[in-house]
Scaffold this active site. Sequence first.
Site, PDB file in Angstrom:
ATOM      1  N   TYR A 125     -50.367  36.464 -57.298  1.00  0.00           N
ATOM      2  CA  TYR A 125     -51.381  35.579 -56.720  1.00  0.00           C
ATOM      3  C   TYR A 125     -50.834  34.759 -55.553  1.00  0.00           C
ATOM      4  CZ  TYR A 125     -54.858  36.442 -60.419  1.00  0.00           C
ATOM      5  OH  TYR A 125     -55.804  37.007 -61.250  1.00  0.00           O
TER       6      TYR A 125
ATOM      7  N   LYS B 280     -57.606  40.056 -68.356  1.00  0.00           N
ATOM      8  CA  LYS B 280     -56.783  38.847 -68.441  1.00  0.00           C
ATOM      9  C   LYS B 280     -56.529  38.460 -69.909  1.00  0.00           C
ATOM     10  CE  LYS B 280     -58.330  37.016 -63.974  1.00  0.00           C
ATOM     11  NZ  LYS B 280     -58.675  35.771 -63.242  1.00  0.00           N
TER      12      LYS B 280
ATOM     13  N   ASN C 297     -61.742  33.924 -66.738  1.00  0.00           N
ATOM     14  CA  ASN C 297     -62.885  34.750 -66.315  1.00  0.00           C
ATOM     15  C   ASN C 297     -62.692  36.231 -66.650  1.00  0.00           C
ATOM     16  OD1 ASN C 297     -61.038  35.257 -64.306  1.00  0.00           O
ATOM     17  ND2 ASN C 297     -62.442  34.921 -62.603  1.00  0.00           N
TER      18      ASN C 297
ATOM     19  N   GLU D  52     -52.132  45.443 -54.267  1.00  0.00           N
ATOM     20  CA  GLU D  52     -52.102  45.019 -55.676  1.00  0.00           C
ATOM     21  C   GLU D  52     -51.672  46.165 -56.600  1.00  0.00           C
ATOM     22  OE1 GLU D  52     -55.842  43.218 -56.677  1.00  0.00           O
ATOM     23  OE2 GLU D  52     -55.460  41.462 -55.423  1.00  0.00           O
TER      24      GLU D  52
ATOM     25  N   PHE E  56     -55.837  25.167 -57.609  1.00  0.00           N
ATOM     26  CA  PHE E  56     -55.898  25.768 -58.950  1.00  0.00           C
ATOM     27  C   PHE E  56     -54.730  26.703 -59.239  1.00  0.00           C
ATOM     28  CE2 PHE E  56     -58.608  28.345 -56.107  1.00  0.00           C
ATOM     29  CZ  PHE E  56     -58.027  29.599 -56.239  1.00  0.00           C
TER      30      PHE E  56
ATOM     31  N   ARG F  96     -66.371  45.231 -58.610  1.00  0.00           N
ATOM     32  CA  ARG F  96     -66.780  43.835 -58.441  1.00  0.00           C
ATOM     33  C   ARG F  96     -68.210  43.598 -58.951  1.00  0.00           C
ATOM     34  NH1 ARG F  96     -63.159  40.840 -55.897  1.00  0.00           N
ATOM     35  NH2 ARG F  96     -64.593  39.364 -54.907  1.00  0.00           N
TER      36      ARG F  96
ATOM     37  N   HIS G 283     -59.847  40.608 -63.523  1.00  0.00           N
ATOM     38  CA  HIS G 283     -59.568  40.489 -62.090  1.00  0.00           C
ATOM     39  C   HIS G 283     -59.838  41.846 -61.459  1.00  0.00           C
ATOM     40  CE1 HIS G 283     -57.479  39.859 -58.276  1.00  0.00           C
ATOM     41  NE2 HIS G 283     -56.985  41.072 -58.459  1.00  0.00           N
TER      42      HIS G 283
ATOM     43  N   ARG H  86     -68.338  39.238 -66.696  1.00  0.00           N
ATOM     44  CA  ARG H  86     -68.060  37.789 -66.716  1.00  0.00           C
ATOM     45  C   ARG H  86     -69.228  37.000 -67.292  1.00  0.00           C
ATOM     46  NH1 ARG H  86     -65.099  38.092 -60.902  1.00  0.00           N
ATOM     47  NH2 ARG H  86     -62.932  38.079 -61.583  1.00  0.00           N
TER      48      ARG H  86
ATOM     49  N   THR I  61     -66.934  35.508 -59.533  1.00  0.00           N
ATOM     50  CA  THR I  61     -65.685  34.888 -60.026  1.00  0.00           C
ATOM     51  C   THR I  61     -65.988  33.779 -61.026  1.00  0.00           C
ATOM     52  OG1 THR I  61     -64.705  35.342 -57.878  1.00  0.00           O
ATOM     53  CG2 THR I  61     -63.547  33.750 -59.267  1.00  0.00           C
TER      54      THR I  61
HETATM   55  P1  CMP Z   1     -59.343  36.297 -59.773  1.00  0.00           P
HETATM   56  O1  CMP Z   1     -60.361  37.305 -59.386  1.00  0.00           O
HETATM   57  O2  CMP Z   1     -58.265  36.732 -60.692  1.00  0.00           O
HETATM   58  O3  CMP Z   1     -58.668  35.693 -58.439  1.00  0.00           O
HETATM   59  C1  CMP Z   1     -58.087  34.407 -58.403  1.00  0.00           C
HETATM   60  C2  CMP Z   1     -58.395  33.602 -59.617  1.00  0.00           C
HETATM   61  O4  CMP Z   1     -58.228  32.213 -59.510  1.00  0.00           O
HETATM   62  C3  CMP Z   1     -59.860  33.773 -59.964  1.00  0.00           C
HETATM   63  O5  CMP Z   1     -60.093  35.072 -60.448  1.00  0.00           O
HETATM   64  C4  CMP Z   1     -60.072  32.637 -60.967  1.00  0.00           C
HETATM   65  O6  CMP Z   1     -59.733  33.016 -62.292  1.00  0.00           O
HETATM   66  C5  CMP Z   1     -59.043  31.600 -60.527  1.00  0.00           C
HETATM   67  N1  CMP Z   1     -59.677  30.394 -60.001  1.00  0.00           N
HETATM   68  C6  CMP Z   1     -59.610  29.177 -60.587  1.00  0.00           C
HETATM   69  N2  CMP Z   1     -60.288  28.279 -59.854  1.00  0.00           N
HETATM   70  C7  CMP Z   1     -60.815  28.937 -58.801  1.00  0.00           C
HETATM   71  C8  CMP Z   1     -61.637  28.534 -57.689  1.00  0.00           C
HETATM   72  N3  CMP Z   1     -62.044  27.293 -57.534  1.00  0.00           N
HETATM   73  N4  CMP Z   1     -61.997  29.487 -56.798  1.00  0.00           N
HETATM   74  C9  CMP Z   1     -61.574  30.779 -56.945  1.00  0.00           C
HETATM   75  N5  CMP Z   1     -60.783  31.203 -57.975  1.00  0.00           N
HETATM   76  C10 CMP Z   1     -60.428  30.287 -58.895  1.00  0.00           C
END
Ligand code: CMP
Length: 147
Positions: free
Chosen positions: A51, A11, A114, A128, A59, A87, A117, A104, A93
Amino acid sequence: MAVERTLSIIKPDGVEKAIVGRIISRFETAGLKPVALRMTHLSVREAEGFYAVHRARPFFADLVRSMTLGPVVLMVLEGEGAVARNREIMGATDPKKAAEGTIRKEFATDIEKNTVHGSDSVENARIEISYFFPESAVHPYEWKRRS
Ligand code: CMP
C-alpha cells in the site's frame, strides 16, 4: 473486450467471517477465473510495501494494522475486462456506498474492514500481481498434460 488479469485480496475480515468460498464462487460465476491463489499472513513490511501509494494518507497506519491482523487470500483473477468486472462485483470502497448485491454491501463492516481489495487499473494490476506472484506461479487454465 480484452482478457485481463487483476489482483484480488480477501482481507483478514473476510477470512475471519468464513466467506472465502462464497467470495471465490462469486468471481467464478461472473467469469473471473482464479489463475493463481495462495493464503498468507502479511507482515507489516509487506503490507506497507503493497500500500506504499497510500503512505501519506491519514488512514495508512490503520490500513496496515487491519491488513496484518490475520491471514489473507491472494488471487490473480483472469477474464474479459477483469479489472472493472472485479470492481463491480466488490462494490464501492466504502461499504455504506456499495450497491446492492456486491460483496462489500453484503459482507463488509466499514471502509477499513471492507473484505476485499481489487486493483484499480490494468497497469496497477500488473504491479500488484508481480508484488505477490512470479509469472511461474500464474496458471491460466490449459487442458494439457505436462511432461
Ligand atoms: P483497498 O481497496 O484495499 O485500498 C486501500 C484501502 O484503504 C481501502 O481498500 C480501504 O480499506 C482503506 N481505507 C481506509 N480509509 C480510507 C479512505 N478514507 N479512503 C480510501 N480508502 C480507505
